[in-house]
Design an enzyme around this catalytic site. Sequence first.
Site, PDB file in Angstrom:
ATOM      1  N   CYS A   1      -2.126   7.747   5.280  1.00  0.00           N
ATOM      2  CA  CYS A   1      -2.137   7.395   3.856  1.00  0.00           C
ATOM      3  C   CYS A   1      -3.400   7.903   3.176  1.00  0.00           C
ATOM      4  CB  CYS A   1      -1.988   5.889   3.670  1.00  0.00           C
ATOM      5  SG  CYS A   1      -3.117   4.943   4.688  1.00  0.00           S
TER       6      CYS A   1
ATOM      7  N   GLU B   1       0.888  -1.149   0.000  1.00  0.00           N
ATOM      8  CA  GLU B   1       0.000   0.000   0.000  1.00  0.00           C
ATOM      9  C   GLU B   1       0.925   1.198   0.000  1.00  0.00           C
ATOM     10  OE1 GLU B   1      -1.669   2.746   2.564  1.00  0.00           O
ATOM     11  OE2 GLU B   1      -2.580   0.988   3.502  1.00  0.00           O
TER      12      GLU B   1
END
Lengths: 477, 477
Positions: B280, B243
Amino acid sequence: MSVGFRTFNPTLNTWNDEVYVRTSENEVNQKLKLLPSAQDSYRRLSVLNRADYLHAIHRSLQKRMGIIKDFYLKESGLSESRFETEWKRTLDTIILFEQYLRSHPSFEKKGYLPTDSIQMRKAALPIGPILVLGSSNFPLAYSTVGGDTVAAFAAGCCVIVKAHPMHAGTSSVVAACIEEARKTLNLPEGLFTHILDDGIGLAQQLCLDERIQGIGFTGSFKGGKALMDLAQTRKNPIPVFAEMGSVNPVIILQDLSTDQQQHAAKKLAFSIGNDAGQFCTKPGLIFIPKGEMGSSFLTLLIQAFSEISPVPMLHPRIHENFDKRRIDVISLKGVQHHTHQGALNGIEGRCTLAETEMSIFLQSQSMHEEVFGPFSLIVRYENSEELRTGIQTLSGQLTGSLFYGNHSGLVDEWIHLLTDKVGRIVLNDVPTGVRVMETMHHGGPFPASSDARFTAVGTDSMLRFQKYVTIQQQNIT
Amino acid sequence: MSVGFRTFNPTLNTWNDEVYVRTSENEVNQKLKLLPSAQDSYRRLSVLNRADYLHAIHRSLQKRMGIIKDFYLKESGLSESRFETEWKRTLDTIILFEQYLRSHPSFEKKGYLPTDSIQMRKAALPIGPILVLGSSNFPLAYSTVGGDTVAAFAAGCCVIVKAHPMHAGTSSVVAACIEEARKTLNLPEGLFTHILDDGIGLAQQLCLDERIQGIGFTGSFKGGKALMDLAQTRKNPIPVFAEMGSVNPVIILQDLSTDQQQHAAKKLAFSIGNDAGQFCTKPGLIFIPKGEMGSSFLTLLIQAFSEISPVPMLHPRIHENFDKRRIDVISLKGVQHHTHQGALNGIEGRCTLAETEMSIFLQSQSMHEEVFGPFSLIVRYENSEELRTGIQTLSGQLTGSLFYGNHSGLVDEWIHLLTDKVGRIVLNDVPTGVRVMETMHHGGPFPASSDARFTAVGTDSMLRFQKYVTIQQQNIT
């Protein structure tokens, strides 16, 4: 280089008359320009619309069975009965997906979080246009309208098929059926693209094209791995679903009764030799115990195998590769062989059983690799420990089969061991004859396939071509 | 090179006292030797045994909350309230998986083929030992006992954690909890392995080790892509679930009411600046219309953002990277900025909103890339056409948010457009605050994550670590 190429008739051992024109790079580019808008339109349609499309393809194919059969037979050299089987399987796959879509009209699951009234809808969406590379050994079921294409359409993806050059005629007629179905339902141009090429240039170009979002491939390890590596060099890497080689080990345990031995020997002989053994699930490696029982079983197997008649292979190049690999293995030190001795008229595959013992097998890389054709390697093992070692040295496989009698207390242990190595475990049966159903898993650890998490057969094969998007909103109560 | 390294206290702007000893290559090799047998034993346990293991980890963690909190605060500089949130989330994730396992005691589906009495059992099995690389920004929830580890244990996989060096102390205590749980239940040694390293050498060694079967990573694009490429060079390539970065575009439509504008501005300002924007899913790009409504919204946003106080970032290196990227963007021609002007004492992130217009944004690669920290880029758009173009130029993103009023007829069209680019679409809310639930999708098209088909959060994240094996047998009726 001329602009055209021909297909080969294995039965007559001659080239067919038709000349197929290679799709030019320029034409491919023109076709690809249609993709983004076609993908956008197709994605907006409902799941039931996709079912309708599959239904229309099914109808269109049925209308042209005669001409498809003619091309199939003269381009593959396969038998009429094999055509019937593969034809039925192809149509059944389309129906299976159609029914699956009708019974799952929404690919969405919902969740609520009461603490902050949040609703999360998770939807399965198409990943985008899929490139399908037709296989050599299934001109229908793993080709233009095979499992990959049908799964991709079902998932909501556009499909670009590069036909296998050996059956360009079969593929062109099938492509026309797909296009007819598209037009009947007034679906967007570019939903399906058919490309002809007898080299690897266009496949490479397409693999690198940023509009393509996934690849389905059935073929050699070399071809599959090259595609995987190429796809990783893209700005945005994409998944390549490659189903590659497999020797599909078969384990014969000590305690088979005489009846069971006869049954297993017949089934295996047929599974190795049928249609010149040109199946990705052909049993290419058989572990047989040393000692009396193993020897009597081996005699039965050799006997049953000797009754299989050699038939033409799919193409001179496949035949040539087969003979080279076959001779490589039977020429190795410590290998005996039982080879069909009759005269051959053309590119028939010479049915061969090779035989060695475990200690030799364990040292040989060549014996661990697939020989594509009517060939199997018998490896005699001393005891369970040696058998276990043999299995542990195998690389990833599509299938592993286990024949056992009533006294095999350790069957679960062999199954456990096999789950590390194979995608499907077959108990007291042969691995060929892949059933198309929801619980089929046709895949396996690398290098049998590129990703052990996905199947190439059955409705789960759609999962390869779907991505997920969650839509989060305040729960409207 | 010394054998030890220290962690940093961002609040005090000094290095902590403790010295952590790097795990040596030799020690790693010793630990890896335990893996095959540990994996084999763990795989044989029932799904309910896995649930018991998660339960025991949960209990063990709870007993040590105090010491974990002490390390967490002094190694991350994050606030007590953030600790509470992340702690709860970490424990909730463990419970969610435990409950999921208890309600799904068999990962198997069965199918029958009446025509030939075949039964096919398709079982989800662990793919094998998973390497988890701890993230820098979630010392608990995406680290040693974070989502990847818990999902891997739930899937039946052994786990090797390489702790993030910035929170080696937190990680070591958490690792001790996991080990205590393992011992309590008498589970095999090697089920969990904890490794300390402040370089990339061991991570690379582990990525290439044939015993490792998958990797979970949360971090930079550069780091994730390097792992993906390295894993492809193995004899047997493995999946890397990375990710990576994301700018998480937010779209403000024209028709927000004044109330809605105030609400959105406050939420967004907090989402950008909270915990120094080190998420994120931080909104790093906001599309705001030109004209009066957009200007009034922007004023509200700048006002709300000015009330956010700068707080220390996680580490001097992260702070340095932030300032470099931040200054890069605000120095570009055509960019205005609203920067917090107060004095800073150490490594606080200087809260910054940059502003430009679409025509300039479209030409700039730098503006398309993440600035990790309390920063967001506002891009003013002229009309829907320009907004559409802006969205289409984006690369793959974890999230996309849409704020709209009651008169936005085209909301569905914006959602449709976003599904091509993002893994989660957030309607009238901010993307931070990822909910751990079954229908969460935390991932997105490359380069936001390595594979748009899988989520890193929620029970579906287990699917990353499972493969399938079908067992075929004659149906015993």
